[in-house]
Structure formats: structure tokens, C-alpha cells
Design an enzyme around this catalytic site. Sequence first.
Site, PDB file in Angstrom:
ATOM      1  NE  ARG A  57      45.430  37.905  34.393  1.00 40.49           N
ATOM      2  CZ  ARG A  57      46.256  38.607  34.079  1.00 40.49           C
ATOM      3  NH1 ARG A  57      46.085  39.606  32.978  1.00 40.49           N
ATOM      4  NH2 ARG A  57      47.222  38.760  34.638  1.00 40.49           N
ATOM      5  CG  ASP A 116      38.482  62.731  34.295  1.00 36.97           C
ATOM      6  OD1 ASP A 116      37.210  61.787  34.434  1.00 36.97           O
ATOM      7  OD2 ASP A 116      38.824  62.885  35.388  1.00 36.97           O
ATOM      8  CG  HIS A 166      42.034  44.410  28.589  1.00 35.81           C
ATOM      9  ND1 HIS A 166      42.816  45.101  29.048  1.00 35.81           N
ATOM     10  CD2 HIS A 166      40.975  45.015  28.819  1.00 35.81           C
ATOM     11  CE1 HIS A 166      42.374  46.323  29.781  1.00 35.81           C
ATOM     12  NE2 HIS A 166      41.268  46.097  29.429  1.00 35.81           N
ATOM     13  CB  SER A 207      44.875  38.270  29.729  1.00 36.60           C
ATOM     14  OG  SER A 207      44.760  39.622  30.561  1.00 36.60           O
ATOM     15  CD  GLU A 230      38.463  48.450  28.993  1.00 37.43           C
ATOM     16  OE1 GLU A 230      37.441  48.964  28.968  1.00 37.43           O
ATOM     17  OE2 GLU A 230      38.843  47.704  29.715  1.00 37.43           O
ATOM     18  CB  ALA A 284      48.859  47.994  35.732  1.00 37.38           C
ATOM     19  N   PRO A 340      51.467  50.261  30.477  1.00 42.89           N
ATOM     20  CG  PRO A 340      51.365  50.499  32.741  1.00 42.89           C
ATOM     21  CD  PRO A 340      50.566  51.182  31.463  1.00 42.89           C
ATOM     22  CG  ASN A 341      54.706  46.604  33.214  1.00 45.86           C
ATOM     23  OD1 ASN A 341      55.817  46.841  33.359  1.00 45.86           O
ATOM     24  ND2 ASN A 341      53.929  46.720  33.985  1.00 45.86           N
ATOM     25  CG  ASN A 358      46.453  46.372  26.556  1.00 46.55           C
ATOM     26  OD1 ASN A 358      46.019  46.643  27.657  1.00 46.55           O
ATOM     27  ND2 ASN A 358      46.844  45.402  26.068  1.00 46.55           N
ATOM     28  CE1 TYR A 405      48.384  40.203  30.290  1.00 47.39           C
ATOM     29  CE2 TYR A 405      50.493  39.680  31.361  1.00 47.39           C
ATOM     30  CZ  TYR A 405      49.244  40.153  31.540  1.00 47.39           C
ATOM     31  OH  TYR A 405      48.766  40.713  32.305  1.00 47.39           O
ATOM     32  NE  ARG A 418      53.268  42.099  32.103  1.00 45.86           N
ATOM     33  CZ  ARG A 418      52.034  42.852  31.911  1.00 45.86           C
ATOM     34  NH1 ARG A 418      51.855  43.233  30.713  1.00 45.86           N
ATOM     35  NH2 ARG A 418      51.561  42.881  33.018  1.00 45.86           N
TER      36      ARG A 418
HETATM   37  C1  DQA Z   1      46.264  43.656  30.234  1.00 47.34           C
HETATM   38  C2  DQA Z   1      45.633  43.176  31.419  1.00 47.34           C
HETATM   39  C3  DQA Z   1      45.854  44.140  32.767  1.00 47.34           C
HETATM   40  O1  DQA Z   1      44.983  43.644  33.516  1.00 47.34           O
HETATM   41  C4  DQA Z   1      47.173  44.132  32.920  1.00 47.34           C
HETATM   42  O2  DQA Z   1      47.519  44.730  34.094  1.00 47.34           O
HETATM   43  C5  DQA Z   1      48.224  44.317  31.846  1.00 47.34           C
HETATM   44  C6  DQA Z   1      47.663  43.731  30.288  1.00 47.34           C
HETATM   45  C7  DQA Z   1      46.041  42.634  29.135  1.00 47.34           C
HETATM   46  O3  DQA Z   1      46.334  43.001  27.954  1.00 47.34           O
HETATM   47  O4  DQA Z   1      45.598  41.473  29.214  1.00 47.34           O
HETATM   48  O5  DQA Z   1      49.414  44.819  31.756  1.00 47.34           O
HETATM   49  O6  DQA Z   1      45.838  45.103  29.803  1.00 47.34           O
END
Ligand code: DQA
Length: 145
Positions: A107, A87, A100, A102, A98, A77, A9-10, A74, A22, A17
Site C-alpha cells: 500500500r 516503548d 494487519h 491488509s 503485530e 494507524a 483506531p477505526n 493490530n 478490509y 470501512r
Molecule cells: C491496518 C493497516 C493500517 O495501515 C491502517 O491504518 C489500519 C488497518 C490493517 O489491519 O490492515 O487502520 O492495521
Amino acid sequence: MKILFLNGPNLNLLGTREPDKYGRTTLAEIESQVRLRAERLGTIEIDFRQSNHEGELVGWIQDAKGRFDWIVLNAAAYTHTSIALRDAITAVKVPTIEIHLSNVHAREDFRHKSLIAGACLGQIAGFGPLSYLLALEACVTDNPR
Ligand code: DQA
């Protein structure tokens, strides 16, 4: 080799954003960088997707079984909330990285906990768009683990 890049999401808002956290690179630009690097590395097929819906991400992970060699995730949230994603990764047993943009560990406290980390092979965080390319590198590097 087939690699499925999944974005939560986002992440469709990247570019505008919270650029202080980011950066200003859009998700489409990150996808282009990944595709370019994959082309240079050889015979790698990239599928690159984004969803704001947890269930859709779960479905894509389930469908990856037998179709993809790797998942680069990624989860945004949902990283910090989703037992369902964890799962799904555990169920399909497609090796998952995994990532990210950031450094989540530098954080807010609630970002320090990843519910998916234990189901993943490893975690890459804090390198901006380079996190995606480092994950690609990890997929193609022969790693006896
Ligand atoms: C994120 C880090 C997450 O905590 C955050 O909710 C995001 C982006 C990152 O790529 O840094 O939406 O996954």
C-alpha cells in the site's frame, strides 16, 4: 494460556470501512472466529478489545504484564506513528505479534514503516481476518525460536 487481542483506531468500523481493503467482516465477527478457534484449540482464554485512543492502548499493554502470556496487536494507524506503543511493548516484555488485515507493504509508502515491528516477535499482514487466526496459531504453537 491467556491472549490479549488489541485493536487500534477505526477498526470498530470494520464491515463498512473501505471494504475493498478490509473486507466486509466486522470486528465482532472476527472476535467470534478467534473465540471459536481458541475453544477448539483447548484451554485458551481470550480477551479482545478495541480503542480509538493511543493512551488507552498503552495502558492495556502495561496492564498485560503478569496477566497475559501473549499480546496480538493490530495497532492500525498507530503502527506507523506510535513510539509510545513500541516503548510499552518493550517495557512489559509480553511477547507481542503485530498483525494487519491488509498487506501494508503493498500500500502507500507511509504504511511500509512500522514503528512497533522492532519490539514485536513477528508480523502477520495481508490475510484479512485470517491474520488474527494465524496469530492465534503462532501463540499456541511450540516455537523454540
Ligand atoms: C491496518 C493497516 C493500517 O495501515 C491502517 O491504518 C489500519 C488497518 C490493517 O489491519 O490492515 O487502520 O492495521
